[in-house]
Every structure is written in structure tokens, then in C-alpha cells.
Scaffold this motif. Structure first.
Motif, PDB file in Angstrom:
ATOM      1  N   TYR A 261       0.834  -1.175  -0.085  1.00  0.00           N
ATOM      2  CA  TYR A 261       0.106  -0.068  -0.098  1.00  0.00           C
ATOM      3  C   TYR A 261       0.777   1.210   0.023  1.00  0.00           C
ATOM      4  CZ  TYR A 261      -3.727  -3.007   1.356  1.00  0.00           C
ATOM      5  OH  TYR A 261      -4.500  -4.005   1.097  1.00  0.00           O
ATOM      6  N   ALA A 262       0.201   2.242  -0.638  1.00  0.00           N
ATOM      7  CA  ALA A 262       0.949   3.892  -0.602  1.00  0.00           C
ATOM      8  C   ALA A 262      -0.291   4.699  -0.268  1.00  0.00           C
ATOM      9  CB  ALA A 262       1.571   4.037  -1.866  1.00  0.00           C
ATOM     10  N   ALA A 263       0.319   5.733   0.570  1.00  0.00           N
ATOM     11  CA  ALA A 263      -1.113   6.413   1.205  1.00  0.00           C
ATOM     12  C   ALA A 263      -0.359   7.742   0.936  1.00  0.00           C
ATOM     13  CB  ALA A 263      -1.498   6.175   2.568  1.00  0.00           C
ATOM     14  N   PHE A 264      -1.175   8.992   0.772  1.00  0.00           N
ATOM     15  CA  PHE A 264      -0.930  10.226   1.072  1.00  0.00           C
ATOM     16  C   PHE A 264      -2.111  11.133   1.394  1.00  0.00           C
ATOM     17  CE2 PHE A 264      -0.886   9.542  -3.496  1.00  0.00           C
ATOM     18  CZ  PHE A 264      -1.979  10.191  -3.994  1.00  0.00           C
ATOM     19  N   GLU A 265      -1.888  12.404   1.698  1.00  0.00           N
ATOM     20  CA  GLU A 265      -3.219  13.161   2.074  1.00  0.00           C
ATOM     21  C   GLU A 265      -2.561  14.424   1.716  1.00  0.00           C
ATOM     22  OE1 GLU A 265      -3.098  15.491   4.492  1.00  0.00           O
ATOM     23  OE2 GLU A 265      -1.345  15.034   5.746  1.00  0.00           O
ATOM     24  N   ASP A 266      -4.084  15.454   1.381  1.00  0.00           N
ATOM     25  CA  ASP A 266      -3.818  16.831   1.032  1.00  0.00           C
ATOM     26  C   ASP A 266      -4.849  17.536   1.964  1.00  0.00           C
ATOM     27  OD1 ASP A 266      -6.258  16.124   0.162  1.00  0.00           O
ATOM     28  OD2 ASP A 266      -6.116  16.659  -1.874  1.00  0.00           O
ATOM     29  N   ARG A 267      -4.820  17.249   3.203  1.00  0.00           N
ATOM     30  CA  ARG A 267      -5.862  18.023   4.333  1.00  0.00           C
ATOM     31  C   ARG A 267      -7.217  17.616   4.096  1.00  0.00           C
ATOM     32  NH1 ARG A 267      -3.243  20.108   8.566  1.00  0.00           N
ATOM     33  NH2 ARG A 267      -1.438  21.476   8.381  1.00  0.00           N
TER      34      ARG A 267
ATOM     35  N   ARG B 250      -8.494  14.914   2.022  1.00  0.00           N
ATOM     36  CA  ARG B 250      -8.712  13.624   1.703  1.00  0.00           C
ATOM     37  C   ARG B 250      -7.442  12.737   1.792  1.00  0.00           C
ATOM     38  NH1 ARG B 250      -8.744  16.392  -3.084  1.00  0.00           N
ATOM     39  NH2 ARG B 250     -11.065  16.494  -2.899  1.00  0.00           N
ATOM     40  N   VAL B 251      -7.729  11.393   1.933  1.00  0.00           N
ATOM     41  CA  VAL B 251      -6.394  10.358   2.153  1.00  0.00           C
ATOM     42  C   VAL B 251      -6.612   9.515   0.875  1.00  0.00           C
ATOM     43  CG1 VAL B 251      -5.222   8.933   3.406  1.00  0.00           C
ATOM     44  CG2 VAL B 251      -6.505  10.621   4.699  1.00  0.00           C
ATOM     45  N   THR B 252      -5.690   9.468   0.058  1.00  0.00           N
ATOM     46  CA  THR B 252      -5.719   8.453  -1.010  1.00  0.00           C
ATOM     47  C   THR B 252      -4.660   7.256  -0.582  1.00  0.00           C
ATOM     48  OG1 THR B 252      -5.733  10.408  -2.430  1.00  0.00           O
ATOM     49  CG2 THR B 252      -5.135   8.150  -3.674  1.00  0.00           C
ATOM     50  N   VAL B 253      -5.454   6.052  -0.927  1.00  0.00           N
ATOM     51  CA  VAL B 253      -4.723   4.874  -0.576  1.00  0.00           C
ATOM     52  C   VAL B 253      -4.498   3.990  -1.970  1.00  0.00           C
ATOM     53  CG1 VAL B 253      -4.803   2.634   0.433  1.00  0.00           C
ATOM     54  CG2 VAL B 253      -5.467   4.601   1.898  1.00  0.00           C
ATOM     55  N   LEU B 254      -3.362   3.662  -2.236  1.00  0.00           N
ATOM     56  CA  LEU B 254      -3.014   2.907  -3.472  1.00  0.00           C
ATOM     57  C   LEU B 254      -2.817   1.385  -3.138  1.00  0.00           C
ATOM     58  CD1 LEU B 254      -0.688   5.364  -5.309  1.00  0.00           C
ATOM     59  CD2 LEU B 254      -3.091   5.322  -5.198  1.00  0.00           C
ATOM     60  N   ASP B 255      -3.611   0.488  -3.569  1.00  0.00           N
ATOM     61  CA  ASP B 255      -3.394  -0.766  -3.653  1.00  0.00           C
ATOM     62  C   ASP B 255      -2.515  -1.182  -4.689  1.00  0.00           C
ATOM     63  OD1 ASP B 255      -3.127  -3.849  -3.505  1.00  0.00           O
ATOM     64  OD2 ASP B 255      -5.512  -3.873  -2.705  1.00  0.00           O
ATOM     65  N   LEU B 256      -1.054  -1.491  -4.316  1.00  0.00           N
ATOM     66  CA  LEU B 256       0.010  -1.651  -5.505  1.00  0.00           C
ATOM     67  C   LEU B 256      -0.138  -3.091  -6.155  1.00  0.00           C
ATOM     68  CD1 LEU B 256       2.635   0.470  -4.103  1.00  0.00           C
ATOM     69  CD2 LEU B 256       1.053   0.898  -6.149  1.00  0.00           C
ATOM     70  N   TRP B 257      -0.893  -4.012  -5.280  1.00  0.00           N
ATOM     71  CA  TRP B 257      -0.782  -5.329  -5.724  1.00  0.00           C
ATOM     72  C   TRP B 257      -1.985  -5.504  -7.019  1.00  0.00           C
ATOM     73  CZ3 TRP B 257      -0.661  -9.028  -1.078  1.00  0.00           C
ATOM     74  CH2 TRP B 257       0.941  -8.807  -0.513  1.00  0.00           C
ATOM     75  N   ASN B 258      -3.151  -5.027  -6.465  1.00  0.00           N
ATOM     76  CA  ASN B 258      -4.383  -4.976  -7.346  1.00  0.00           C
ATOM     77  C   ASN B 258      -4.470  -3.789  -8.317  1.00  0.00           C
ATOM     78  OD1 ASN B 258      -4.579  -7.628  -5.959  1.00  0.00           O
ATOM     79  ND2 ASN B 258      -5.633  -6.604  -4.304  1.00  0.00           N
ATOM     80  N   GLY B 259      -3.747  -2.874  -8.071  1.00  0.00           N
ATOM     81  CA  GLY B 259      -4.170  -1.564  -9.024  1.00  0.00           C
ATOM     82  C   GLY B 259      -5.368  -0.967  -8.664  1.00  0.00           C
ATOM     83  N   VAL B 260      -5.779  -0.656  -7.249  1.00  0.00           N
ATOM     84  CA  VAL B 260      -6.851  -0.255  -6.913  1.00  0.00           C
ATOM     85  C   VAL B 260      -6.674   1.112  -6.123  1.00  0.00           C
ATOM     86  CG1 VAL B 260      -8.874  -0.217  -5.616  1.00  0.00           C
ATOM     87  CG2 VAL B 260      -8.064  -2.289  -6.682  1.00  0.00           C
ATOM     88  N   THR B 261      -7.167   2.231  -6.567  1.00  0.00           N
ATOM     89  CA  THR B 261      -7.102   3.596  -5.979  1.00  0.00           C
ATOM     90  C   THR B 261      -8.248   3.912  -4.990  1.00  0.00           C
ATOM     91  OG1 THR B 261      -5.451   4.307  -7.593  1.00  0.00           O
ATOM     92  CG2 THR B 261      -6.575   5.938  -6.140  1.00  0.00           C
ATOM     93  N   ARG B 262      -8.194   4.002  -3.618  1.00  0.00           N
ATOM     94  CA  ARG B 262      -9.133   4.598  -2.939  1.00  0.00           C
ATOM     95  C   ARG B 262      -9.061   5.797  -2.166  1.00  0.00           C
ATOM     96  NH1 ARG B 262      -8.240  -1.159  -1.943  1.00  0.00           N
ATOM     97  NH2 ARG B 262     -10.081  -2.311  -2.485  1.00  0.00           N
ATOM     98  N   GLU B 263      -9.992   6.394  -1.972  1.00  0.00           N
ATOM     99  CA  GLU B 263     -10.042   7.865  -1.671  1.00  0.00           C
ATOM    100  C   GLU B 263     -11.005   7.829  -0.220  1.00  0.00           C
ATOM    101  OE1 GLU B 263     -10.518  11.009  -4.180  1.00  0.00           O
ATOM    102  OE2 GLU B 263      -8.653  10.592  -5.227  1.00  0.00           O
ATOM    103  N   LEU B 264     -10.299   8.543   0.973  1.00  0.00           N
ATOM    104  CA  LEU B 264     -11.249   8.679   1.955  1.00  0.00           C
ATOM    105  C   LEU B 264     -11.353  10.188   2.198  1.00  0.00           C
ATOM    106  CD1 LEU B 264     -12.385   7.532   4.673  1.00  0.00           C
ATOM    107  CD2 LEU B 264      -9.960   7.995   5.622  1.00  0.00           C
ATOM    108  N   GLU B 265     -12.576  10.651   2.310  1.00  0.00           N
ATOM    109  CA  GLU B 265     -12.906  12.143   2.165  1.00  0.00           C
ATOM    110  C   GLU B 265     -12.974  12.377   3.730  1.00  0.00           C
ATOM    111  OE1 GLU B 265     -13.018  14.022  -0.267  1.00  0.00           O
ATOM    112  OE2 GLU B 265     -13.441  12.807  -1.990  1.00  0.00           O
ATOM    113  N   ASP B 266     -12.863  13.848   3.927  1.00  0.00           N
ATOM    114  CA  ASP B 266     -12.644  14.305   5.370  1.00  0.00           C
ATOM    115  C   ASP B 266     -14.261  14.331   5.757  1.00  0.00           C
ATOM    116  OD1 ASP B 266     -13.933  16.368   3.899  1.00  0.00           O
ATOM    117  OD2 ASP B 266     -12.460  17.931   4.852  1.00  0.00           O
ATOM    118  N   GLY B 267     -15.333  14.268   5.053  1.00  0.00           N
ATOM    119  CA  GLY B 267     -16.772  14.209   5.404  1.00  0.00           C
ATOM    120  C   GLY B 267     -17.074  15.475   6.407  1.00  0.00           C
ATOM    121  N   GLY B 268     -16.338  16.670   6.079  1.00  0.00           N
ATOM    122  CA  GLY B 268     -16.879  17.864   6.647  1.00  0.00           C
ATOM    123  C   GLY B 268     -16.402  18.086   8.290  1.00  0.00           C
ATOM    124  N   LYS B 269     -15.389  16.834   8.611  1.00  0.00           N
ATOM    125  CA  LYS B 269     -15.003  16.885  10.249  1.00  0.00           C
ATOM    126  C   LYS B 269     -13.901  17.594  10.306  1.00  0.00           C
ATOM    127  CE  LYS B 269     -17.172  12.561  10.971  1.00  0.00           C
ATOM    128  NZ  LYS B 269     -16.999  11.161  11.604  1.00  0.00           N
TER     129      LYS B 269
END
Length: 854
Positions: free
Chosen positions: A642-648, A650-669
Motif C-alpha cells: 500500500y501507498a498513502a498520501f493526504e492533502d488535508r 482527503r486521504v488517497t490509498v493505493l493498493d499496488l498489488w491489485n491496482g486499486v485506488t481508494r479515497e477517504l474524504e474528510d466528511g466535513g469533520k
């Protein structure tokens, strides 16, 4: 949250359509025959676990013999050490054996008694002799020795310094009894100081030269909150003076018998011969910035101030009584002071460029030499001519000005110019015909001379470093280049003596199984590997970056400039250097099996991840991921899935085995302050202010509810299985690390003081933390209670390392320890001696294994 799917087969394969063979055992759905390793005892499985196995760590080899059998071996070794003249070490070994097996203490009475008698600990020897004679079970050898010792009377040995000098001389001659003389000297030092020995290594902290004695024989340096008094002959510390805050100024009396040191709160006066604290000068609401003694040594002048008012206070240097004080209103704080040789006039300068001339006793202002509105910068130095008819000043911007003292008339000013920056020291020659000042040009020092008749510059000599102080005859200058301190002849620019450079900072720390710690030092081509067996050293050319270690601890990789170097840890052999990349890697990770390596680099708004087989190094076509312009804190999980980075936001997570990108939004919190991937890749930690949330990396499903952190996090570091978390809290004055479980409940904490650690990691077994600092230092801290267990220090030249425990024990490892031990000092109270004095008393070769024990 949104999921962006890509073709995994073409992302990280060595060629499109081919899945790297080394990944198959890790993706259990593709390899049903794969059997995971047993999990760590007590390790928890996070919700949404990816099914990755935990490693089974090999425990340290332990001595399975009974304690009394081990103690018997140690007592036999103690007898052998005593026969070789190592009485102090023999006593330490006997004490350890008696702790393990008290019932067998009497069997080593004879050896212990002889050792105590040899090194002059007569009171203890006589007490033991009485115990032996009163015991019916004492062996005949011990009884005979006790009868001899009991007839002795406590003696009064020579002064400690005399004994040390004799021991050093004996060591230089190669006398067989030199070690025994050192032991006797140490006993007397302990009696005189009522302290136990500890190691002092001044190269671990930035050293700042403060003052040089009038005759140039003594030098004063500051090391953070400690000031060291050193002989100018070799710059070895002879006395160490502790303060509550960093030492910023110092001065010697004319005869060199007294010394004043200043911190942010007070001025302390010391006896230089004995290293004795005489008195502490404290006054409310002001900070001292400069100190100087009157030529007769009876008065001490302190320049400082409060808010916008400068003050000059005069103290009795013999009693510590306040004599007089005067204030310069709205002039900034006092930054420099000087006294004429007849002691009748004083000049004080401020950080706003104001200079005033005052008469002493009673205080009266004579003249204002430089005004606040003259646009001059801070006054760096002041000096009177030998006759007292002139006073000269040097300013922070390089301006040099000269006035006559009778009427305060300005005679000359030399505007600041390039090539004479940050001047520090200023002095007249003995005949007053010339004025000498020091500055710097680029990274070099420079000494400039003015003729006092024409006021023309007559000399502009280069110096190897920036001079901070001159001796009275101008034959010696105490200099610094930012790394080392040196004594230089200003007339020729030749270095008389120099200290080693300060140790480089620790940029990266990585724990590797079973119990090893890899330390990457900046500013040198080296890696250090610490383990229970000792310390090892790796080197290769190039600028260094991040470090990775394989799961079995046998391979270590480090980023070079646009490449990666790979070492074999057991042998220390450089296996290979990988082919060149377009950019220098920002992160590295071995695969679970250790037979492949991933490297990632960030360039502009794009992240590139490369893959290579370790046995056949050849980088695959990279996987690219667009990232937002404000992206930060990129992280690659320990085993590269996995690789992860954030920009205040959202957090972006890369699954490098399966080529999947997921994003976690801040949800206004609220904005995201930090993220952390657990090394096993299962858990993602996200902090917002004092709120901590956990997510399963594979699905980004929330694990449990959010928890309250004990502080706002500066950074986070997770244990291998994600069950423990370090939360780095920062404030303006101290650094505090809180050890927390993943529910956010604080387990323990430690205050690390004003110094900021550079890097942190947690050992795989979870109860050992390493924090890297400036000066090549790594502190080992126990997770469960925050206790400091020890400090590791890597020496930059050759293979050498120092290990220290809070109780004063130390160990030195490596092939090239001579230069390291040369600069190590034996500290007892305020005194500092050659390390030979206390070597046997503090050295403990089992210390490193003890620090890495579970």
C-alpha cells in the motif's frame, strides 16, 4: 469514498501481462496453497484485515544455566581480571554475581578483598575483613588476607588530580600497573566529588565557542545547556558546568582564575581551577546577553535588558553582591559590553545599534556614541584601546566604528560590505596602533586590520574558520566553522588544534527482525546496524535517502541519488547498486519474501512506483498516479503493498498489488492533520486535531469509533501489528511523545526536552522505541512506561559506536574505537578526565544485548 479500478496485471509486472512470481505467496486468493506464518503473541487482527501473516520473531538466545552456575563462572572470570590488574572490573563482576546468587558471595571474598585493597577503598576493605574474620565458614585464603587488611588504617591518598597525572604518565610509558593507578585515582575522585562516573562526548551536540582566556591557555565552549572549560592546548574538556537553559555567553577574569557563564535566566561564577560553583546571579525580569570582567577581576559587568530597555549591571565578582546598575531606555536589550583597562569607563551596546559610554563608580553617562536611529544593526563586539582613549565597535552588518572617549567624537566608520559578514571578535593590538576584527566570507573566516593613524585597511587575511574570541596578544583565535571548534594563529591562519566535527544527524531509523536497528546518518556515506551482538557499519558513495530492511533482517536497501544500494547485513557486503532511475526514490519497501523491492518517487503532481526483482535488478515500467498539488506525507507500507498520501481534505490509498485506488474524504469533520500506515499494511490511522480514527486499509472501512488523543499530533508512528501508536506532540519549549494504544488511550509519555527528534520507529515486539537526533544519537525508550533505556551514538569516521545507559554504564563497539575514546571524557560532577580513568568502572559489554532484550 470512490474506487477507481485499473488493470493490476500491467501496473507492476516485470512485463505487461505477467504477475511477479514473488507476489503470489502474498495474494492468498491466487495461491490457495500458501500457509501464513503464526501470528505474534498478543497481536490483534484489525477489522477488514487483508489476511497478511505476522512474522514469528526469533527470541534472543538466553543462558539456560541456573543463576548460581552463571555466577560461579563470573566469579572465576573476576579472579582472572584481578590477576591482570583490572581490579575495578573484577569488583563489578563480583557484584553482578552476588546479585544472581547471594548464597555464593563468600566464595569470592578473597578476590573482592584483594581488589578493594589494591585500589585503595580501605574503608570497604576493612569492613569486609571484619566480616570474613567473624565468619566460621570463610576459606583460609580469605582469612589470611583479612588478617592483613584488618591491621591497616584508612589512609589519606594524594589529591585526585595528582593521581590522574601519575596514571596518565604511567600509561604513556607503558607501565604494567598503569590500569591499577587509574583505578586508585578514580576512587579518590569519587571521594572528593561524591559522584559516580559517566561518559561525556562533546561531539554529539553543536559546540559554540564563547571565550578565550587572556593568555590563550583556556577556552570556554557551550554545548546546549552545558558549558565546558577546556585546555587550549588540546581542547579537551577539564570541567563541565550545567545550566537550566542553553549557555549563551561567557568570560574569563584577567588572571583566568574565575569564569562567568550566562544562560537565559542567570549568570553563574565558577572557580576555574577546582571547577567549583561560587555563586549564581539572578535578578527579576531581565535576560543577560553579554558578560565581561573588569581588568582587576573584582567586578563583573552583565549586559542585558527587559523588553525595550537595555541594562548594564555591575557585580562584586568576589562576593556576588550587586554594586550598581544603569539603564538605557528604549534602546533594545544589551548585547555587548567592555571595560577600559583602568576600570574607569564601560561601554555597552544593544541589539538596536545603540552604544553608550558610562563612567563607573558612581555610574554616570559620558556620551551616546551611536543612536537608535542610525540604522545600524546589533552591536556584536566592543573594545577599548590600551590607553583607554578610544573605543571601537563592530556591528552585525560588518560596520566598524571608532570613537575617542574624552568627548565621544567619532573618528572613523567603515561601512559593512560583502566579504566581512557576521563579525564577532574585536581587539586593539598591544600598542594600540592597529585594530583587529574577525568576520566571515562565505564558509571561510577572515581577519581584518585597520591602521589607527590613517584608518585604512592594511590586512585582510583568510582564516579556516570564523573567529569568536582573541587572546590578548592576538596570537590565538578561538574559531568555529559550524561543525568543529579550532584554535587558530590569526597571523598565519594555521590551525593549532581542532576538535572533530560534530556528529551528523540521524535521518532514518528502521527496526528489522529479529532485534536489529538500522540507523542512517546524514552528511556521511554510512549506515549503522545495532544488534545484541554489537554494531556494524556499511558504506557506499552517493547522497543517502530512505532505508528499508527485509523481513528476515538479512538485506538492507537505501536510496542513493537516483538509485538504490543493496547490502547483505550479516557480512556487511555491498551486493549491488540498482540501475539509475529518473528521480531519487522517496520511499523503499521490500516484499514479504524479501526477493523484490519497490521504490517510489514524487515529481511535480505525479507519483511513480517502481518494481524490481532483487536477484535480477531491473526496474519495471512504473505505475503512475496523479496527485493533487497540495499532497503531502507520502508513505509506502513496510512490505510495499500500500501507498498513502493526504492533502488535508482527503486521504488517497493505493493498493499496488491489485491496482486499486481508494479515497477517504474528510466528511466535513475538519482538515486532516496526519496519517500513518501500520507496517503490516492492515491499518490506516487518521488524525484530525485530537481525534484519532482507524480504517481497514483494504476497504477503508472504519474500525470502531473515533478516539480522543491526549494531544494534537505532530506525527504518528505505528507498531508492526498496528496495536500501538506513538503520537508526537510538539510545543514551543518541549517535545513530548505519548505512547498510546490504538483506541487513543495514553499508556505512558516521556518529555524529551527542547530538542526535536528527527525520526521514530517501534521495534517489532512492540515495547522498544527508537528516536533519532542530531549528533548521531539514538535514544531507546521502553513503550510500556516511557523509561529511557539507553543512548546509541555512531562515530562518523571508521567503524565505532558508543552505547550508554542512564545508570552510567557504557559500551564501545567497532574496529576503529581509538579516535572515539580519545574524545570521550570521564565525567564526575563538574570534573572531566581522560576516559581511561573510568573505563573499567563504566564499560559493560553486555549493555547492548540488555537494551535489545524483550
Amino acid at each position: 469514498m470512490r474506487i477507481l479500478l485499473a488493470s493490476a496485471a500491467c501496473l507492476l509486472a516485470l512485463s505487461c501481462g505477467e504477475t511477479p512470481p514473488s507476489e503470489l505467496p502474498l495474494a492468498s486468493p491466487k495461491n490457495p496453497s500458501f500457509s501464513p506464518l503464526p501470528t505474534l503473541p498478543g497481536a490483534s487482527q484489525s477489522a477488514g484485515s487483508s489476511g497478511l501473516p505476522n512474522p514469528q520473531l526469533a527470541p534472543l538466545a538466553a543462558d539456560k544455566r541456573a543463576p548460581c552456575d552463571i555466577a560461579a563462572t563470573e566469579r572465576t572470570k573476576a579472579a582472572e581480571l584481578l590477576a591482570k590488574g583490572r581490579a575495578y572490573r573484577a569488583l563489578r563482576l563480583i557484584a553482578r554475581a552476588d546479585t544472581k546468587c547471594p548464597a555464593g558471595a563468600s566464595t569470592s571474598w578473597s578476590v573482592r578483598l584483594k581488589a578493594l585493597d589494591q585500589i585503595g577503598r580501605n574503608d570497604e576493605a576493612i569492613a569486609l575483613a571484619k566480616e570474613i574474620l567473624a565468619s566460621p565458614s570463610a576459606d583460609p585464603a580469605a582469612v589470611n588476607a583479612a588478617r592483613t587488611v584488618s591491621q591497616k588504617t584508612p589512609n589519606s591518598p594524594a589529591a585526585a588530580d595528582t593521581l590522574v597525572a601519575a596514571a596518565v604518565a604511567a600509561s604513556a610509558r607503558g607501565d604494567a600497573d598503569a590500569r591499577l593507578q587509574f583505578d586508585r585515582a578514580l576512587v579518590q575522585i569519587e571521594r572528593e566529588t561524591n559522584t559516580k562516573p559517566a561518559v561525556w562526548l562533546d561531539t554529539r551536540t553543536p559546540r559554540r565557542p564563547l571565550a578565550l582566556s587572556r593568555d590563550g591557555s583556556l577556552a570556554l565552549l557551550s554545548h546546549g545547556t552545558t558549558a565546558s572549560l577546556a585546555s587550549a592546548r588540546d581542547l579537551f574538556a577539564t570541567h563541565l558546568f550545567d545550566h537550566a537553559s542553553p549557555v549563551t555567553a561567557g568570560a574569563f577574569s584577567s588572571d583566568g582564575k574565575r569564569l562567568a557563564t550566562a544562560d537565559a535566566e542567570a549568570v553563574v561564577v565558577w572557580d576555574t581551577a577546582a571547577g567549583k560553583h561560587l555563586f549564581r546571579l539572578v535578578w527579576s525580569g531581565e535576560k543577560p546577553h553579554a558578560v565581561t570582567f573588569a581588568p582587576d577581576g573584582k567586578r563583573l559587568l552583565v549586559a542585558g535588558g527587559h523588553h525595550f530597555d537595555a541594562t548594564l549591571r555591575v557585580w562584586n565578582a568576589e562576593t556576588g553582591d550587586s554594586v550598581e546598575a544603569f539603564t538605557i531606555a528604549n534602546a533594545g536589550t544589551g548585547s555587548s559590553a567592555a571595560v577600559s583597562r583602568d576600570g574607569k569607563l564601560a561601554a555597552v551596546g544593544t541589539d538596536r545599534g545603540v552604544i553608550e559610554l558610562w563612567s563607573l563608580g558612581p555610574p554616570k553617562r559620558v556620551a551616546e556614541l551611536a543612536k537608535k536611529d542610525s540604522f545600524l544593526e546589533e552591536v556584536s563586539g566592543l573594545t577599548f584601546s590600551p590607553k583607554g582613549d578610544r573605543v571601537a565597535a563592530v556591528f552585525e552588518n560588518g560596520t566598524v566604528s571608532i570613537w575617542e572617549t574624552a568627548k565621544g567624537k567619532q573618528l572613523h566608520t567603515s561601512p559593512g560590505e560583502r566579504g566581512f559578514d557576521e563579525p564577532k571578535a574585536i581587539a586593539f593590538t598591544a600598542d594600540g596602533a592597529r585594530l583587529v576584527a574577525s568576520g566571515r566570507t562565505g564558509f571561510q573566516g577572515v581577519v581584518r586590520e585597520w591602521d589607527m593613524t590613517s584608518f585604512a585597511v592594511v590586512q585582510n587575511r583568510p582564516m579556516p574558520a570564523h573567529a569568536a574570541a582573541f587572546s590578548e596578544d592576538l596570537r590565538a583565535a578561538l574559531c568555529t566553522d559550524g561543525d568543529a571548534v579550532s584554535l587558530v594563529d590569526p597571523t598565519s591562519g594555521s590551525v593549532i588544534v581542532a576538535t572533530p566535527p560534530k556528529l551528523p544527524r540521524v535521518e532514518h531509523i528502521v527496526f528489522g527482525p529479529p532485534r536489529t536497528l538500522l540507523v542512517a546518518l546524514n552528511d556521511e556515506n554510512a549506515l549503522r546496524v545495532f544488534s545484541p551482538e554489537g554494531a556494524r557499519y556499511f558504506t557506499a558513495s552517493g547522497d543517502y535517502g530512505p532505508v528499508a530492511v527485509s523481513l528476515d533482517g538479512r538485506l538492507v536497501a537505501r536510496s542513493l541519488y537516483r538509485s538504490v544500494a543493496l547490502w547483505d547485513v550479516p557480512s556487511g557486503r555491498l551486493i549491488q547498486t540498482f540501475p539509475e532511475l529518473a528521480e531519487s526514490p522517496d520511499s523503499l519497501a521490500f516484499g514479504w519474501s524479501g526477493d523484490h523491492l519497490r521504490a517510489s518517487s514524487e515529481r511535480f503532481d505525479e507519483l511513480a512506483v517502481f518494481f524490481s526483482n532483487v536477484a535480477r535488478p531491473s526496474w519495471s515500467r512504473p505505475f503512475y498516479q496523479k496527485i493533487a498539488g497540495g499532497a503531502r506525507s507520502f508513505q509506502l507500507s513496510r512490505f510495499g503493498r500500500y501507498a498513502a498520501f493526504e492533502d488535508r481534505k482527503r486521504v488517497t490509498v493505493l493498493d499496488l498489488w491489485n491496482g486499486v485506488t481508494r479515497e477517504l474524504e474528510d466528511g466535513g469533520k475538519g482538515s486532516i492533520d496526519g496519517t500513518e500506515l501500520s507496517p503490516d499494511g492492515r491499518t490506516l490511522f487518521v488524525s484530525r486535531g485530537r481525534e484519532l480514527s482507524r480504517f481497514a486499509t483494504e476497504t477503508l472501512a472504519r474500525i470502531g469509533s473515533s478516539a480522543a488523543l491526549p494531544c494534537s499530533s505532530w506525527g504518528m508512528t505505528s507498531s508492526f501489528d498496528g496495536s500501538r501508536l506513538l503520537v508526537d506532540c510538539a510545543s514551543s519549549s518541549t517535545t513530548k511523545i505519548v505512547f498510546s494504544d490504538t483506541e487513543g488511550a495514553a499508556i505512558s509519555s516521556i518529555n524529551l526536552g527542547q530538542e526535536r527528534e528527527r525520526t521514530l520507529d517501534i521495534a517489532p515486539h512492540g515495547d522498544l522505541i527508537a528516536a533519532g537526533y542530531e549528533g548521531g544519537r539514538v535514544k531507546l525508550i521502553r513503550f510500556s512506561d516511557g523509561a529511557l533505556l539507553g543512548t546509541l551514538t555512531a562515530w562518523p569516521r571508521g567503524e565505532a559506536a558508543l552505547v550508554e545507559a542512564p545508570d552510567g554504564r557504557a559500551a564501545v563497539f567497532g574496529k576503529d574505537t581509538a579516535e572515539l575514546t580519545k574524545w570521550m571524557r570521564c565525567r564526575l560532577g563538574s570534573r572531566a578526565y581522560p576516559f581511561e580513568v573510568c573505563a573499567d568502572a563504566v564499560l559493560d559489554l553486555d549493555l547492548l544485548a540488555e537494551l535489545f532484550a524483550p
